[in-house]
Scaffold this active site. Structure first.
Site, short mmCIF file in Angstrom:
data_model
loop_
_atom_site.label_atom_id
_atom_site.label_comp_id
_atom_site.label_asym_id
_atom_site.label_seq_id
_atom_site.Cartn_x
_atom_site.Cartn_y
_atom_site.Cartn_z
N SER A 281 183.41 44.80 -15.82
CA SER A 281 181.96 44.74 -15.68
C SER A 281 181.33 46.13 -15.81
CB SER A 281 181.61 44.05 -14.36
OG SER A 281 180.33 43.54 -14.43
N HIS A 423 182.87 35.36 -13.75
CA HIS A 423 182.90 36.81 -13.89
C HIS A 423 183.85 37.40 -12.85
CE1 HIS A 423 181.08 40.64 -14.91
NE2 HIS A 423 180.81 40.88 -13.64
C1 GTR Z 1 175.63 42.81 -12.74
C2 GTR Z 1 175.11 43.57 -13.92
C3 GTR Z 1 176.11 43.60 -15.02
C4 GTR Z 1 177.50 43.93 -14.53
C5 GTR Z 1 177.82 43.35 -13.17
C6 GTR Z 1 179.02 43.96 -12.45
O1 GTR Z 1 174.71 42.76 -11.70
O2 GTR Z 1 173.94 42.92 -14.34
O3 GTR Z 1 175.68 44.50 -16.01
O4 GTR Z 1 177.73 45.28 -14.54
O5 GTR Z 1 176.76 43.48 -12.29
O6 GTR Z 1 179.28 45.15 -12.54
O7 GTR Z 1 179.69 43.20 -11.74
#
Ligand code: GTR
Length: 442
Positions: A281, A423
């Site tokens: 991420s 995610h």
């Molecule tokens: C979210 C963000 C993403 C990603 C994610 C993370 O809030 O929108 O760009 O980086 O966090 O790092 O888990």
């Protein structure tokens, strides 16, 4: 960029091969007030669906559309976009071989990313020292050696410490390849005493497969909040006032990965020519930038890095440049704000970031329910970076159509998968990373 007058000459190209069937070539000649800048671009239909490849489920699209109003999660609503060309230099000349790419074009693109996206590392001098503060030769039931290293950065009497943890397998007679994880979740996910075992950093499995496992916590370099750059490495090294292309937090974390690399190449248990930088991420965005800035990383792994990482900005699918700049004003350089709701003005897109990793190995990974991070846009960035991997003779060839769910593809120096689920960075992802590393690093 707004002061440029654009005159567009476009020509449709019909080819019989599937991979180019959506390609429309266009040339833009942009006339600036100061002179003529040749900036050829390629228009590609990036919304093409394929019968056999991965496709987001309708439930996931509906769920995200409800959860995040104002953002697009419908593939059919993605407009054809025009990508800046990789292999045409700023002066309009064609980059026809790897030497030209490496000696000239690569640095033009790197510079554009510094100026407009991640920011520039200041040239302030600093001293660095390494101190092994804990050594356990019988870690993991004697399967591994654990080292905890403090990397101390000193500048003008101010100090910052990066805490690096490293496990290496005890049964190897020669230096081993290793993974360096940029931990953006906190030390509980990367416990050195292994009381807490997390799939985020599966040390036991990696040691079992003959890899070293290193990790540092990104907040050691810069806490992940907007504090006007008063904390972390910035007050040690920043120029004042900070220019519009001053490094942001992602670049500071990437710089930290390079300082860990400085140590790792001195450690006899590790093969310094076989170190992969891995990030999830925001850590994935960081891993890509670390690999772009520091050619010593033999492999870069971007897990669900999304917008500001592997995903093409111009698709405006899921998270956007504007949203990044609003939610995380500290991540990028100030200039990046110019491209909020104005992605087409960016002189680069993320296929160019991925191309900066060539000829080294690159893994882009996505998750099927993480549409915020645009799996298709990440795949298309990889697909559009291939010409550079192929200039270097890496023989990487992937189709324009995405692979099915949970099907890893590896070709030459590139690899990709869409894992089922949310995610996250899981053992399943790591196993595929190690399968690729078995091929390119062993
Ligand atoms: C979210 C963000 C993403 C990603 C994610 C993370 O809030 O929108 O760009 O980086 O966090 O790092 O888990």
């Amino acid at each position: 960029m707004k002061s440029f007058l654009s005159l567009r000459l476009s020509a449709k190209v019909n080819t019989s091969t599937n991979s180019f069937k959506h390609l429309i070539l266009s040339n833009y000649y942009r006339l600036s007030l100061t002179g003529l800048l040749f900036l050829p671009l390629v228009t590609i239909n990036l919304s093409a669906q394929t019968a056999e490849g991965w496709k987001a489920s309708e439930q996931t699209v509906d769920k995200l559309t409800k959860a995040r109003p104002g953002f697009n999660f419908h593939e059919e609503q993605v407009q054809p976009v025009t990508l800046p060309q990789l292999l045409t230099a700023n002066d309009g000349s064609k980059v026809t071989n790897y030497l030209l790419w490496d000696k000239a074009r690569r640095s033009e693109i790197l510079e554009q990313f510094r100026i407009n996206v991640y920011g520039r590392i200041p040239e302030t001098p600093y001293q660095m020292s390494f101190n092994v503060v804990n050594l356990d030769k019988n870690a993991l039931g004697s399967a591994a050696t654990l080292k905890q290293i403090e990397i101390t950065i000193t500048s003008e009497g101010k100090q910052l410490v990066i805490h690096l943890t490293l496990f290496t397998p005890n049964n190897s007679k020669k230096p081993v390849p290793a993974f360096l994880l940029i931990d953006n979740r906190g030390p509980a996910n990367t416990d050195p005493v292994r009381k807490i075992i997390s799939e985020f950093w599966p040390v036991e499995e990696a040691i079992g497969r003959g890899y070293g496992m290193a990790v540092f916590y990104n907040a050691d370099l810069d806490p992940d909040n907007f504090d006007d750059f008063k904390n972390g490495i910035h007050p040690l090294l920043d120029l004042t006032p900070r220019p519009a292309d001053a490094w942001g937090t992602l670049a500071a974390w990437a710089w930290g990965a390079s300082r860990c690399m400085d140590y790792l190449v001195t450690d006899g248990a590790i093969d310094g020519k076989k170190i992969a930088v891995v990030g999830h991420s925001r850590g994935g965005k960081t891993a890509l930038w670390a690999g772009a800035e520091d050619k010593r990383f033999a492999m870069v792994i971007s897990n669900e890095s999304g917008a500001g990482g592997a995903a093409l900005a111009r698709r405006r699918f899921g998270e956007t440049v504007s949203r990044l700049n609003t939610s995380f004003p500290h991540w990028f350089c100030t200039n990046y704000n110019k491209f909020s709701n104005n992605e087409d003005a960016l002189p680069v897109d993320m296929h160019m970031l991925l191309a900066l990793i060539a000829p080294r190995a690159l893994y882009v990974a996505c998750a099927s329910e993480d549409l915020w991070g645009d799996p298709r846009g990440s795949y298309l960035a990889l697909y559009n970076a291939l010409p550079v991997f192929n200039l270097s003779g890496s023989g990487s060839s992937i189709p324009e159509a995405m692979p099915p769910l949970n099907k890893q593809i590896m070709s030459g120096k590139v690899a990709f998968h869409v894992r089922d689920g949310e995610h996250n960075l899981l053992l399943k992802d790591w196993n595929w990373f190690m399968d690729f590393a078995d091929v390119v690093m062993k």
